[in-house]
Design a protein around this motif. Structure first.
Motif, PDB file in Angstrom:
ATOM      1  N   UNK A 173       0.860  -1.185   0.000  1.00 17.03           N
ATOM      2  CA  UNK A 173       0.000   0.000   0.000  1.00 17.03           C
ATOM      3  C   UNK A 173       0.896   1.235   0.000  1.00 17.03           C
ATOM      4  N   UNK A 174       1.033   1.874  -1.145  1.00 17.21           N
ATOM      5  CA  UNK A 174       1.970   2.980  -1.267  1.00 17.21           C
ATOM      6  C   UNK A 174       1.464   4.265  -0.633  1.00 17.21           C
ATOM      7  N   UNK A 175       0.159   4.412  -0.434  1.00 16.65           N
ATOM      8  CA  UNK A 175      -0.365   5.650   0.141  1.00 16.65           C
ATOM      9  C   UNK A 175       0.120   5.872   1.560  1.00 16.65           C
ATOM     10  N   UNK A 176       0.270   4.800   2.321  1.00 19.21           N
ATOM     11  CA  UNK A 176       0.676   4.920   3.719  1.00 19.21           C
ATOM     12  C   UNK A 176       2.188   4.881   3.900  1.00 19.21           C
ATOM     13  N   UNK A 221      10.989   7.372   1.772  1.00 16.30           N
ATOM     14  CA  UNK A 221      12.141   6.456   1.810  1.00 16.30           C
ATOM     15  C   UNK A 221      11.718   5.021   1.493  1.00 16.30           C
ATOM     16  N   UNK A 222      10.553   4.603   2.006  1.00 11.68           N
ATOM     17  CA  UNK A 222      10.083   3.246   1.741  1.00 11.68           C
ATOM     18  C   UNK A 222       9.699   3.067   0.276  1.00 11.68           C
ATOM     19  N   UNK A 223       9.065   4.079  -0.297  1.00 11.00           N
ATOM     20  CA  UNK A 223       8.711   4.020  -1.714  1.00 11.00           C
ATOM     21  C   UNK A 223       9.984   3.966  -2.556  1.00 11.00           C
ATOM     22  N   UNK A 224      10.990   4.751  -2.153  1.00  8.97           N
ATOM     23  CA  UNK A 224      12.261   4.753  -2.882  1.00  8.97           C
ATOM     24  C   UNK A 224      12.935   3.386  -2.779  1.00  8.97           C
ATOM     25  N   UNK A 225      12.853   2.742  -1.618  1.00 11.04           N
ATOM     26  CA  UNK A 225      13.441   1.406  -1.445  1.00 11.04           C
ATOM     27  C   UNK A 225      12.761   0.407  -2.377  1.00 11.04           C
ATOM     28  N   UNK A 226      11.443   0.486  -2.500  1.00  9.67           N
ATOM     29  CA  UNK A 226      10.724  -0.400  -3.419  1.00  9.67           C
ATOM     30  C   UNK A 226      11.154  -0.162  -4.861  1.00  9.67           C
ATOM     31  N   UNK A 227      11.329   1.107  -5.216  1.00 12.08           N
ATOM     32  CA  UNK A 227      11.816   1.435  -6.563  1.00 12.08           C
ATOM     33  C   UNK A 227      13.191   0.831  -6.798  1.00 12.08           C
ATOM     34  N   UNK A 228      14.064   0.952  -5.804  1.00 17.18           N
ATOM     35  CA  UNK A 228      15.415   0.397  -5.924  1.00 17.18           C
ATOM     36  C   UNK A 228      15.375  -1.119  -6.113  1.00 17.18           C
ATOM     37  N   UNK A 229      14.479  -1.787  -5.385  1.00 13.54           N
ATOM     38  CA  UNK A 229      14.357  -3.241  -5.505  1.00 13.54           C
ATOM     39  C   UNK A 229      13.914  -3.667  -6.902  1.00 13.54           C
ATOM     40  N   UNK A 230      13.121  -2.816  -7.542  1.00 13.84           N
ATOM     41  CA  UNK A 230      12.634  -3.136  -8.883  1.00 13.84           C
ATOM     42  C   UNK A 230      13.516  -2.564  -9.991  1.00 13.84           C
ATOM     43  N   UNK A 231      14.586  -1.891  -9.600  1.00 13.95           N
ATOM     44  CA  UNK A 231      15.498  -1.338 -10.593  1.00 13.95           C
ATOM     45  C   UNK A 231      14.996  -0.062 -11.229  1.00 13.95           C
ATOM     46  N   UNK A 277      15.780  11.531  -8.611  1.00 16.55           N
ATOM     47  CA  UNK A 277      15.239  12.896  -8.576  1.00 16.55           C
ATOM     48  C   UNK A 277      13.713  12.924  -8.671  1.00 16.55           C
ATOM     49  N   UNK A 278      13.064  11.849  -8.263  1.00 17.12           N
ATOM     50  CA  UNK A 278      11.614  11.771  -8.383  1.00 17.12           C
ATOM     51  C   UNK A 278      10.921  12.122  -7.067  1.00 17.12           C
ATOM     52  N   UNK A 279       9.738  12.681  -7.186  1.00 18.63           N
ATOM     53  CA  UNK A 279       8.921  12.921  -5.995  1.00 18.63           C
ATOM     54  C   UNK A 279       8.215  11.615  -5.633  1.00 18.63           C
ATOM     55  N   UNK A 280       7.592  11.590  -4.465  1.00 19.73           N
ATOM     56  CA  UNK A 280       6.893  10.380  -4.037  1.00 19.73           C
ATOM     57  C   UNK A 280       5.784  10.009  -5.025  1.00 19.73           C
ATOM     58  N   UNK A 281       5.050  10.998  -5.502  1.00 20.33           N
ATOM     59  CA  UNK A 281       3.960  10.747  -6.457  1.00 20.33           C
ATOM     60  C   UNK A 281       4.504  10.106  -7.730  1.00 20.33           C
ATOM     61  N   UNK A 282       5.628  10.621  -8.228  1.00 22.37           N
ATOM     62  CA  UNK A 282       6.237  10.060  -9.442  1.00 22.37           C
ATOM     63  C   UNK A 282       6.743   8.638  -9.201  1.00 22.37           C
ATOM     64  N   UNK A 283       7.328   8.408  -8.019  1.00 24.71           N
ATOM     65  CA  UNK A 283       7.811   7.055  -7.697  1.00 24.71           C
ATOM     66  C   UNK A 283       6.651   6.065  -7.619  1.00 24.71           C
ATOM     67  N   UNK A 284       5.543   6.472  -7.010  1.00 24.87           N
ATOM     68  CA  UNK A 284       4.367   5.603  -6.911  1.00 24.87           C
ATOM     69  C   UNK A 284       3.834   5.282  -8.300  1.00 24.87           C
ATOM     70  N   UNK A 285       3.798   6.297  -9.164  1.00 23.61           N
ATOM     71  CA  UNK A 285       3.345   6.087 -10.547  1.00 23.61           C
ATOM     72  C   UNK A 285       4.246   5.065 -11.250  1.00 23.61           C
ATOM     73  N   UNK A 286       5.569   5.224 -11.085  1.00 23.08           N
ATOM     74  CA  UNK A 286       6.502   4.297 -11.722  1.00 23.08           C
ATOM     75  C   UNK A 286       6.367   2.885 -11.157  1.00 23.08           C
TER      76      UNK A 286
END
Length: 146
Positions: free
Chosen positions: A72-75, A79-89, A94-103
């Motif tokens: 659940x990305x809303x909660x 940093x946690x969203x960025x960690x998930x992005x890193x795990x998926x490559x 330079x992304x905001x949280x909204x952009x990271x969630x979209x990606x």
């Protein structure tokens, strides 16, 4: 004393029964689903298929995919969203949280099969009843339309 104790024979079955160790029922499925049995992996593959996730890989990989599906990305904090992005490559420098969630959502829906080996892509096609012959691009196109 010692002679009397030796005379009080107790059958092993009675001793173990009193100790709660006789005829204990074994669980049908291992705890936390981490038994590695053939039934466990078949169940996980069915769940992954229903969720639209890849079905190839080990039990641990399938469980990890199912767990990621429930994130659940809303909660989550940035940093946690960025960690998930890193795990998926996903480059999230330079992304905001909204952009990271979209990606993350794009990666979850569009690029599910991108990081799989050719052998795994072929398995995905076969498992879904698709033709597993052809180039990687052809197989990926079949998977994306299935």
């Amino acid at each position: 004393g010692a002679v009397a104790a030796a005379g009080e024979y107790v059958p092993a079955a009675r001793f173990f029964e009193k100790a709660g160790m006789w005829f204990t029922k074994r669980p049908k499925k291992p705890l936390n689903g981490q038994g590695g049995g053939a039934g466990d992996i078949v169940d996980l593959q069915k769940k992954c298929l229903e969720a639209g996730l890849p079905v190839s890989g080990t039990i641990n990989e399938l469980m990890e995919r199912m767990a990621r599906q429930r994130i659940k990305t809303k909660k989550m904090v940035s940093k946690d969203v960025q960690r998930e992005c890193d795990l998926l490559g996903i480059n999230s420098t330079y992304l905001t949280k909204v952009e990271m969630v979209r990606d993350l959502k794009d990666a979850a829906t569009m690029n599910k099969f991108k990081n799989l080996s050719m052998k795994d892509v072929m398995f995905e096609c076969t498992y879904r009843g698709l033709d597993s012959n052809g180039t990687r691009e052809q197989l990926m196109a079949r998977l994306s339309t299935a």
